[in-house]
Design a protein around this motif. Sequence first.
Motif, mmCIF file in Angstrom:
data_model
loop_
_atom_site.group_PDB
_atom_site.id
_atom_site.type_symbol
_atom_site.label_atom_id
_atom_site.label_comp_id
_atom_site.label_asym_id
_atom_site.label_seq_id
_atom_site.Cartn_x
_atom_site.Cartn_y
_atom_site.Cartn_z
ATOM 1 N N TYR A 170 0.827 -1.205 0.000
ATOM 2 C CA TYR A 170 0.000 0.000 0.000
ATOM 3 C C TYR A 170 0.863 1.257 0.000
ATOM 4 O O TYR A 170 0.583 2.222 -0.718
ATOM 5 C CB TYR A 170 -0.931 0.000 1.216
ATOM 6 C CG TYR A 170 -2.337 -0.450 0.894
ATOM 7 C CD1 TYR A 170 -3.409 0.403 1.022
ATOM 8 C CD2 TYR A 170 -2.580 -1.741 0.423
ATOM 9 C CE1 TYR A 170 -4.704 -0.003 0.725
ATOM 10 C CE2 TYR A 170 -3.862 -2.165 0.128
ATOM 11 C CZ TYR A 170 -4.924 -1.294 0.271
ATOM 12 O OH TYR A 170 -6.182 -1.703 -0.039
ATOM 13 N N SER A 179 -7.475 -2.473 3.461
ATOM 14 C CA SER A 179 -7.056 -3.851 3.194
ATOM 15 C C SER A 179 -7.505 -4.816 4.281
ATOM 16 O O SER A 179 -7.265 -6.020 4.184
ATOM 17 C CB SER A 179 -5.534 -3.925 3.051
ATOM 18 O OG SER A 179 -4.889 -3.606 4.278
ATOM 19 N N ASN A 206 -9.802 -11.397 1.298
ATOM 20 C CA ASN A 206 -8.554 -11.184 2.036
ATOM 21 C C ASN A 206 -7.909 -12.511 2.429
ATOM 22 O O ASN A 206 -8.586 -13.432 2.883
ATOM 23 C CB ASN A 206 -8.826 -10.382 3.311
ATOM 24 C CG ASN A 206 -9.587 -9.108 3.038
ATOM 25 O OD1 ASN A 206 -10.723 -9.149 2.603
ATOM 26 N ND2 ASN A 206 -8.961 -7.978 3.280
#
Length: 361
Positions: free
Chosen positions: A117, A132, A243
């Motif tokens: 990121y 996230s 995820n």
Amino acid sequence: MSYNSFGHLFRVTTFGESHGPAIGCIVDGCPPNIPLTTADIQAFLEKRRPGQSRFTTQRQEPDQVKILSGVFEDDRTGGPVTTGTPIMLMIENVDQRSKDYADIRDKFRPGHADFTYQAKYGLRDYRGGGRSSARETAARVAAGAVARKIVPEVSIRGALVQMGPHKIDPTNWDWSEVDRNPFFTPDARAAKFFEEYLDGVRKAGSSCGAVIEVTASGVPAGWGAPVYGKLDQDLASAMMSINAVKGVEVGAGFASAALSGEDNADEIRMHHGKPEFLSNNAGGILGGISTGQDIVVRFAVKPTSSILSTRKTVTSNGEDADVMTKGRHDPCVGIRAVPVGEAMMALVLADHFLRHRGQVG
């Protein structure tokens, strides 16, 4: 390109961060006049909700959904129904503890999206991972509940079939057992073993991975399209978007590489005037199009990266450092991935139903 939306005719855009005021989604493309209440959605959110056992994160989120648009009720509708306009669903965050992350604001946690990121955007929300975080998946589960209303004839069920290196015994498979244990596993004997096994993992401050199987029954033959609109292609994308998922397979999946052509072929015979497959190595999909059999998808979830043992890392300033993740985390994030996998299956099937109807009537 925002990359926060999923689907074509049935399209979902999620919003919010782990430690922000709320998360949610906008569901676009839902047909009108479908009965929809918060109770229809809440039942599925309850399966994913954190803090329900010692085997999941102790973050206490009620996950109460609010429908902010796209539903209308008056004397003529007989109850709340969809209007065909965008449906906005919101879930407030009420139990954030951002202070737990103060020590790692400048450190990249190994296994997390911290480094990537920072590399992509030049900044990151260190509070629980921000966008996230798996917290975002609550919005997917809410959207999946709407999707199920579009294809009510389809039964979608998920189960945990492996925890760490330990697999269930498929001969003990009992779907009714899934709702009787905190692991969503269909094997009662495995559930007892998982309890002791995960207690050891949790007390050691470590984590483990899992494999989830999601099955859809009642999908007719014909959904999906060849080449770039394959049903299994979209299912793989859907599950891979969850995820911590690092692998997806359909039907026999990777095991099919070890089969012979004779063993892998799903032979067909006529039964009561209709073709009937004698096996389902294809997982209910051939050439990207549903066969009418059960659609079977499995995905592998890696061990939770937030662990209590110290790991080597670097800082955002380019210095070597050590990091230990505090806070409240799932020792096996695969447990709560079961309802998320079900939701993603529902999103894909609702989209493909509408696409199929639009193309062939």
